[in-house]
Motif scaffolding. Sequence first.
Motif, short mmCIF file in Angstrom:
data_model
loop_
_atom_site.label_atom_id
_atom_site.label_comp_id
_atom_site.label_asym_id
_atom_site.label_seq_id
_atom_site.Cartn_x
_atom_site.Cartn_y
_atom_site.Cartn_z
N PRO A 278 0.80 -1.33 -0.13
CA PRO A 278 0.15 0.04 0.07
C PRO A 278 0.83 1.34 0.01
O PRO A 278 1.84 1.37 0.93
CB PRO A 278 -0.89 -0.01 1.23
CG PRO A 278 -0.74 -1.56 1.75
CD PRO A 278 0.54 -2.02 1.09
N LEU A 279 0.34 2.32 -0.74
CA LEU A 279 1.13 3.80 -0.81
C LEU A 279 0.00 4.49 -0.30
O LEU A 279 -1.29 4.41 -0.64
CB LEU A 279 1.48 4.00 -2.08
CG LEU A 279 2.66 3.25 -2.84
CD1 LEU A 279 2.88 3.75 -4.24
CD2 LEU A 279 4.09 3.37 -2.11
N ALA A 280 0.75 5.67 0.40
CA ALA A 280 -0.24 6.77 0.74
C ALA A 280 0.80 8.13 0.00
O ALA A 280 1.81 8.36 0.43
CB ALA A 280 -0.44 7.07 2.19
N ILE A 281 0.08 8.79 -0.92
CA ILE A 281 0.85 9.99 -1.43
C ILE A 281 0.23 11.35 -0.95
O ILE A 281 -0.74 11.55 -1.03
CB ILE A 281 0.68 9.94 -3.28
CG1 ILE A 281 0.73 8.51 -3.54
CG2 ILE A 281 1.45 11.08 -3.79
CD1 ILE A 281 0.29 8.59 -5.00
N LEU A 282 1.24 11.96 -0.62
CA LEU A 282 0.97 13.38 -0.01
C LEU A 282 1.28 14.43 -1.09
O LEU A 282 2.31 14.50 -1.38
CB LEU A 282 1.60 13.76 1.28
CG LEU A 282 1.66 12.52 2.31
CD1 LEU A 282 2.42 12.95 3.93
CD2 LEU A 282 0.46 12.37 2.82
N THR A 283 0.22 15.19 -1.25
CA THR A 283 0.34 16.37 -2.18
C THR A 283 -0.26 17.60 -1.99
O THR A 283 -0.89 17.59 -0.69
CB THR A 283 -0.49 15.89 -3.60
OG1 THR A 283 -1.88 16.00 -3.44
CG2 THR A 283 -0.27 14.48 -4.23
N GLY A 284 0.15 18.65 -2.45
CA GLY A 284 -0.51 20.07 -2.19
C GLY A 284 -0.21 20.96 -3.21
O GLY A 284 0.43 20.57 -4.46
N GLY A 285 -0.49 22.05 -2.90
CA GLY A 285 -0.45 23.10 -4.27
C GLY A 285 1.13 23.27 -4.46
O GLY A 285 1.35 23.87 -5.72
#
Length: 357
Positions: A278-285
Amino acid sequence: MKGDVLTVTPGRDANHASVATASLAGHKQLHRIEPLPSACTNHLPPDPLTSFDVFWQSFEENYPFFAAKDVDWRAVRAEYRPRVHADTSRGELFGIFSAMVRPLHDAHLAVQDGDDLFGTGRPGTELPSPQLNVRTKKFIEQHDLTGAPYHHDFANGRITYADLRGDDHLGYLRISGFSGSLPPQGASHESQLAALNRALDTILTPTRVGRLHGLIIDLRVNGGGSDAMGLHIASRLTDTPHIAYTKRARNDPRNPSHHTHPEQIPVHPSASPHYTGPLAILTGGSTVSAGETFAQALMNRPGRTLRIGQPTQGVFSDILTRTLPNGMAAWLPNEEFLTASAQRFDGTPGFRWGCGC
């Protein structure tokens, strides 16, 4: 990118070929034409009006996102061209060009005159910078990684990995960009890729991969760089071939709805040790460009993948550079990166698949 490699592959006959750039994803198709159009040999005068017309026409023929941005480019020409005359100064013209493109809020767009550079991003976001990266990294280390049993920087500080505290066997991988993996004196694409491989070989060891129950990939401050390097990392995060995205470019100066034939960009599993859980990708502006295409490649990965955070900046396309008759330059996108359902994320508010919590 310094030291980039171009590979030309012959096509179906002597008049066709394709060219690939090592740091980019995909190919450009080459078609021989004869004779050379007279426009290619005519030297345009460097006066302000001619430079204005070339600037405006470059966007008119190549920019794909006027409709998405709700900008009438012909109305922009009608407003600004009367302000340009024979004795308009370079500074005044630079200001006019900047004002024309400012409403597009496109971080892959810029006006350059020597050391003067105008660019802008999506409102409400902060574009990546060395200062933002340092502040963010310091905050994460102090609040989230203190006491981590393993915590190390790689690739000239571009990559940080930590085994997180607790018994959950979670890993944390922060990537701040897909270029600059070595100091500038050794920054060819080949040498940067070698530095990236050394980092991944150290992080994704068979022992670590075997015990990880989940991996967090932090792209919240990622300034982009090489799409090919993002695909290379993606190849270490799957054991199943899949399509990262599909690319196409505008190819009709009179019709913005006409594009090149879409090219599917694949991810091939690496033969080196790789993680498939499993992967959790953290993103933002502040996730920009190759940071966004990398996120898109991971979201298409077979397996459990979750995006957490705010929408990305919304600039996926490679950058086309046009030199104006007076020596100024315009940078602009001319491509679209598409999902399997032909959805694109260029524009506002950018990449927003998955959980937005």
